[in-house]
Design a protein around this motif. Structure first.
Motif, short mmCIF file in Angstrom:
data_model
loop_
_atom_site.label_atom_id
_atom_site.label_comp_id
_atom_site.label_asym_id
_atom_site.label_seq_id
_atom_site.Cartn_x
_atom_site.Cartn_y
_atom_site.Cartn_z
N GLN B 391 11.64 -39.27 -14.77
CA GLN B 391 12.13 -39.11 -16.13
C GLN B 391 12.75 -40.36 -16.69
O GLN B 391 13.20 -40.39 -17.82
CB GLN B 391 13.15 -37.96 -16.17
CG GLN B 391 12.48 -36.67 -15.81
CD GLN B 391 13.42 -35.51 -15.96
OE1 GLN B 391 14.04 -35.34 -16.99
NE2 GLN B 391 13.54 -34.70 -14.92
N ASP B 394 10.12 -43.25 -19.54
CA ASP B 394 10.09 -43.39 -21.00
C ASP B 394 11.31 -44.11 -21.56
O ASP B 394 11.16 -45.02 -22.38
CB ASP B 394 9.94 -42.02 -21.67
CG ASP B 394 8.56 -41.44 -21.41
OD1 ASP B 394 7.76 -42.14 -20.75
OD2 ASP B 394 8.28 -40.32 -21.86
N PRO B 395 12.52 -43.74 -21.12
CA PRO B 395 13.68 -44.47 -21.62
C PRO B 395 13.59 -45.97 -21.33
O PRO B 395 13.88 -46.78 -22.21
CB PRO B 395 14.85 -43.86 -20.86
CG PRO B 395 14.41 -42.49 -20.51
CD PRO B 395 12.94 -42.58 -20.31
N VAL B 500 16.75 -41.38 -28.54
CA VAL B 500 15.98 -40.62 -27.54
C VAL B 500 16.37 -41.07 -26.14
O VAL B 500 16.58 -40.26 -25.24
CB VAL B 500 14.46 -40.83 -27.77
CG1 VAL B 500 13.67 -40.12 -26.69
CG2 VAL B 500 14.07 -40.31 -29.14
N VAL B 501 16.51 -42.38 -25.99
CA VAL B 501 16.92 -42.92 -24.68
C VAL B 501 18.24 -42.30 -24.25
O VAL B 501 18.36 -41.79 -23.13
CB VAL B 501 17.09 -44.46 -24.78
CG1 VAL B 501 17.80 -45.00 -23.55
CG2 VAL B 501 15.74 -45.13 -24.97
N ARG B 503 19.65 -39.53 -25.24
CA ARG B 503 19.53 -38.10 -24.95
C ARG B 503 18.92 -37.85 -23.58
O ARG B 503 19.38 -37.03 -22.81
CB ARG B 503 18.70 -37.41 -26.02
CG ARG B 503 19.53 -36.69 -27.05
CD ARG B 503 18.83 -35.45 -27.57
NE ARG B 503 17.45 -35.69 -27.94
CZ ARG B 503 17.06 -36.16 -29.11
NH1 ARG B 503 17.94 -36.45 -30.01
NH2 ARG B 503 15.78 -36.35 -29.38
N ARG B 504 17.84 -38.62 -23.31
CA ARG B 504 17.16 -38.44 -22.03
C ARG B 504 18.08 -38.74 -20.86
O ARG B 504 18.12 -38.02 -19.87
CB ARG B 504 15.95 -39.38 -21.93
CG ARG B 504 14.82 -38.99 -22.82
CD ARG B 504 14.04 -37.85 -22.18
NE ARG B 504 12.83 -37.62 -22.93
CZ ARG B 504 11.68 -38.22 -22.67
NH1 ARG B 504 11.60 -39.07 -21.68
NH2 ARG B 504 10.63 -37.99 -23.40
N ILE B 505 18.82 -39.84 -21.00
CA ILE B 505 19.67 -40.25 -19.89
C ILE B 505 20.80 -39.22 -19.71
O ILE B 505 21.16 -38.86 -18.60
CB ILE B 505 20.26 -41.66 -20.14
CG1 ILE B 505 19.13 -42.69 -20.24
CG2 ILE B 505 21.23 -42.05 -19.05
CD1 ILE B 505 18.26 -42.80 -19.03
N ALA B 507 20.59 -36.12 -20.44
CA ALA B 507 19.99 -34.92 -19.85
C ALA B 507 19.92 -35.06 -18.33
O ALA B 507 19.92 -34.07 -17.61
CB ALA B 507 18.61 -34.70 -20.43
N LEU B 508 19.87 -36.30 -17.87
CA LEU B 508 19.86 -36.55 -16.42
C LEU B 508 21.28 -36.68 -15.87
O LEU B 508 21.47 -37.15 -14.76
CB LEU B 508 19.10 -37.85 -16.13
CG LEU B 508 17.61 -37.86 -16.44
CD1 LEU B 508 17.05 -39.27 -16.28
CD2 LEU B 508 16.88 -36.92 -15.52
#
Lengths: 190, 677
Positions: B391, B394-395, B500-501, B503-505, B507-508
């Motif tokens: 995951q 993408d970031p 987005v980066v 948010r993704r991070i 989320a992890l």
């Protein structure tokens, strides 16, 4: 009861909600558990009662009474959680449903299953696969996948308000009306 | 066969990654023979196994590239940028072929044509498997090859007849087949290979060429290759026998110079052979098994369940007076702890493989944007959970794109600034406690705070007269819908990058931090948990309900007396270190009945630079949290990211503070909260 071997006989687990007998195909039932402590998930609709621990897995529990527009299931010695595998939008998922009591596993031949009548039912016909008859009792065969389809989850509020004014605890007044049989699918389209 | 195809596919994808890496390194050091060898070997394996598993197009296509690199290997061609570029696009094409995507065959044909242009007149061949470009002739030697396949050879999809044909193509060859193991017809299993062969081969291609032919059956057969005229080993020291060279010299058949030449050539060949042998034995030592990821997931899940059961056992053991039970429970705890660490480590992968992919990205992007940039890495062997790595891709792509697009200046600007023409992007990874820090730094222009400010005002992200610190300005680039690119390129600047980066991070369960110095460069640091299956949590209680807050989201725990708590609740704000921050009573948020206690606890979180205090009843303590999904029907529930099972078997929910915050914002609860008092 056995009349012919030519048609496949289905096995069903029967359980009661109020006075009504419901049945589920045994292939969808994983296990039946005693009532245990349910952890509520905040901000979820009321009928989604919460989650329980089933041998290390977290399983959501729904209250079928609330789902059907009845009062909340009260915990008694007979209350059970029916853990079943349902299909939500093509994805299989495990879910527990509260039942006032769980009775037995029965066999029903297709000849003894009729289509649900179009009117005179207090249950939403689209949730029903058919009506089984056994010892002069009527058994409602649930289409459980449809009960929990995502559209239905979204429509929860409607069901709750629609069901609110029904006299909930009265015994079923359902009478089969053989001349009005129609295919279940047709009725759903309506 | 499908299974084998899948194995081939996976292997081919890995080989392609390796090939790309080698190509990129080769671009920097075009003379490196080791690298040329690596490129050549990868190509050869892709070609050979491609043909074996029915990927004729892959084999034919790769053959053309291989022919070119054969020229390189033999020193007739030097690797230049254009060849590397072409080879990299060829890698993409092969990848598509292997994935069996629909593709334009004319494109492949055209690319093959461009590879042929690198070949000298007449060197190209059309028959794969026949490497026609002449080798620098090695001395012709005779080899005795003993090829004894295991019975399961056919099951691995290999055809010994093809291999023997390939050997025949290497030179004069005598083949003797042995039938003694073949059983009578009625006992014969047609799927088991019972034949073996002895081959005598005279060739000038060297032992490696022979080994190459057997490369795909190395695991499923016994292979012995012996040079029959191997010279004496110089290491053996002086012998009593006179050597053949000496005899020839005495007889005047050869000159001393010719003898020295021949001897040194022989010694060189021996050294090459030994190196090859050593490589083969090294491969044998580092044995590994390929396991499908979902099997590992199942294992980790089971271990997670064990952890839960063990917590229950420890609790029971601690409560009872039975010392024996306590001893057993402690023993089990110890074992499960090491089992858990082991199971987790199985899912750990070095992040290097991801880093390698970005080399290519940096190169392609820089070329596209007319900039010069190189990527350096460190800590590539830092290990992270596979799910996290997956995951992270993408970031990282977004961040690197941004850095090249906005950060690195065009070469002439850099020169004018006294920087090297080529910009550098450095990717590093390092462990820091239970976290992994991934840092992406570039020596570009850094963040343009004036542009960020102007943009933020234009987008109504901040009021025009708002005073902001440097780092607060930097953090604005993580706001949704923010993009400072003066023109929209297809690289970045669509405004979907950094938020987005972030948010993704998050989320992890990770964090993003940015540092920037105008004109000197910027660095973004991602701090990530080692694994997603188990997190460090803080167990808290509201009424009779227990919740787990990810420890990564916890900054500080405070106490409020009843009066302060009521005030905070009314205002939605609380005092924290001489400033006011948002306050949210979780009891109200979650609609939990009951009276709050006299002293309320507050857990302070940092959410994207914004501090927020969550009011609750009690902080119980640290809890190793095995994360379980909540089930599909709860996927739309805001504020809860999963569940975990406590030691007493009850289920507790894991809170998602970011979602809680977002749903508050959605209700218009933000207002002037960012203002300082």
């Amino acid at each position: 009861m056995k009349e012919t071997d030519a048609v496949e006989t289905g096995q069903y687990l029967t359980f009661k909600i109020g006075e009504e007998i419901f049945a589920l195909e045994v292939s969808q039932v994983r296990e039946v558990l005693d009532m245990s402590r349910i952890t509520r998930v905040p901000r979820a609709p009321d009928f989604m009662r919460g989650v329980i621990n089933v041998r290390g897995s977290v399983v959501p529990v729904v209250d079928l009474r609330l789902k059907f527009g009845l009062t909340r299931t009260e915990s008694t010695v007979d209350t059970r959680i029916v853990v079943m595998e349902i299909n939500l939008d093509g994805e299989s998922t495990v879910l527990g449903a509260l039942a006032d009591s769980v009775d037995e596993v029965i066999e029903l031949e297709p000849a003894h299953i009729e289509n649900p009548p179009r009117i005179g039912m207090r249950w939403r016909t689209e949730f029903i696969k058919g009506i089984g008859k056994r010892d002069d009792k009527f058994i409602i065969l649930l289409d459980i996948d449809r009960v929990f389809s995502t559209d239905e989850l979204a429509l929860v509020a409607d069901v709750e308000s629609a069901g609110a004014d029904i006299d909930l605890e009265a015994p079923s007044e359902f009478q089969p009306q053989p001349h009005q049989h129609k295919g279940a699918a047709e009725m759903i389209d309506r | 066969m499908d299974n084998h195809k899948m194995v081939y596919r996976e292997e081919a994808f890995e080989l392609l990654v390796d090939l790309e890496t080698a190509l990129l390194e080769l671009e920097e050091t075009p003379e490196d023979e080791e690298l040329i060898g690596r490129v050549f070997r990868s190509l050869h394996t892709i070609k050979g196994s491609g043909a074996m598993f029915g990927y004729e197009d892959v084999a034919a296509f790769t053959h053309e590239i291989e022919a070119v690199y054969e020229q390189v290997r033999d020193g007739r061609l030097t690797v230049a940028r254009d060849l590397v570029s072409l080879s990299l696009s060829a890698c993409d094409l092969i990848r598509k072929m292997v994935a069996e995507e629909d593709l334009d065959t004319t494109h492949a044909a055209e690319m093959m044509g461009r590879f042929r242009e690198f070949l000298p007149e007449g060197a190209a061949t059309d028959r794969p498997g026949d490497a026609a470009a002449p080798f620098t002739p090695l001395r012709t030697r005779t080899y005795r090859i003993r090829f004894h396949p295991h019975p399961g050879l056919f099951a691995a999809g290999a055809n010994p007849a093809l291999i023997i044909d390939e050997i025949r193509g290497l030179g004069d060859c005598e083949v003797v087949a042995h039938f003694q193991d073949v059983p009578p017809l009625d006992e014969l299993d047609p799927e088991a290979c019972r034949l073996s062969w002895d081959l005598i081969l005279q060739t000038d291609r060297g032992e490696n060429a022979i080994r190459d032919a057997f490369i795909f059956v190395a695991d499923t057969s016994d292979l012995e290759i012996q040079a029959m005229d191997a010279g004496p080993n110089p290491k053996d020291g002086p012998t009593d026998f006179r050597r053949i060279g000496e005899i020839l010299l005495e007889r005047g058949d050869i000159t001393p110079e010719a003898l020295d030449d021949a001897l040194s050539e022989q010694a060189r060949e021996l050294a090459v052979d030994r190196r090859a042998e050593r490589r083969i034995s090294e491969i044998g030592v580092v044995s590994s098994i390929r396991v499908p990821a979902d099997k590992l997931d199942t294992l980790v899940n089971l271990v997670g369940e064990l952890v839960t059961v063990q917590a229950n056992l420890s609790r029971k053991g601690g409560m009872s007076d039975d010392p024996e039970l306590l001893a057993i429970s402690e023993e089990v705890e110890r074992l499960i702890t090491s089992l858990r660490e082991n199971a987790m480590s199985l899912r750990m992968l070095p992040i290097g493989s991801t880093f390698q992919k970005f080399r290519r990205l940096v190169r392609d992007l820089a070329e596209e944007l007319g900039k010069e940039a190189a990527m350096t890495t460190s800590g590539a062997d830092t290990e992270l959970d596979k799910t996290v790595i997956d995951q992270l891709n993408d970031p990282l792509v977004h961040i690197i794109r941004n850095e090249i697009d906005h950060g690195i200046e065009p070469p002439h600007v850099r020169e004018a600034l006294g920087k090297p023409r080529q910009g550098t992007i450095h990717l590093s990874a390092a462990h820091s406690g239970a976290k992994v820090l991934i840092r992406i730094s570039g020596d570009g222009a850094g963040l343009d705070t004036d542009a960020i400010r102007a943009r933020a005002i234009e987008r109504n992200l901040i009021p025009p007269d708002m005073e902001l610190e440097e780092d607060e300005l930097h953090n604005l680039i993580f706001s949704p819908g923010f993009s400072t690119a003066k023109r929209v390129t297809d690289v970045s600047g669509r405004g979907v990058g950094m938020d987005v980066v972030k948010r993704r991070i998050e989320a992890l369960h990770g964090k993003v931090e940015i540092e920037s110095r105008r004109g000197q460069g910027a660095a973004i640091t991602l701090s990530l948990p080692l694994t997603l299956a188990i997190i460090d949590g803080l167990l808290v209680r509201i009424g009779t309900t227990h919740f787990v807050l990810p420890l990564s989201a916890v900054e500080e725990c405070l106490e409020l007396n009843r009066e302060e708590a009521n005030q905070s609740r009314d205002r939605g704000m609380m005092r924290y270190r001489d400033r006011m921050i948002i306050y949210l009573g979780l009891r109200e948020f979650f609609g939990i009945d009951g009276e709050p206690p006299a002293i309320e606890r507050v857990v302070v979180s940092d959410i994207g630079g914004e501090k927020i205090g969550f009011g609750l009843d009690q902080v119980i303590g640290h809890h190793q949290t095995v994360i379980k999904p909540l089930g599909r029907i709860y996927r739309d529930i805001q504020g809860v990211s999963g569940a975990t099972i406590l030691g007493d078997g009850s289920v507790s929910l894991i809170l998602d503070v970011h979602q809680i915050f977002q749903s508050m914002e959605g209700q218009g609860g933000k207002e002037d909260s960012a203002e300082k008092h």
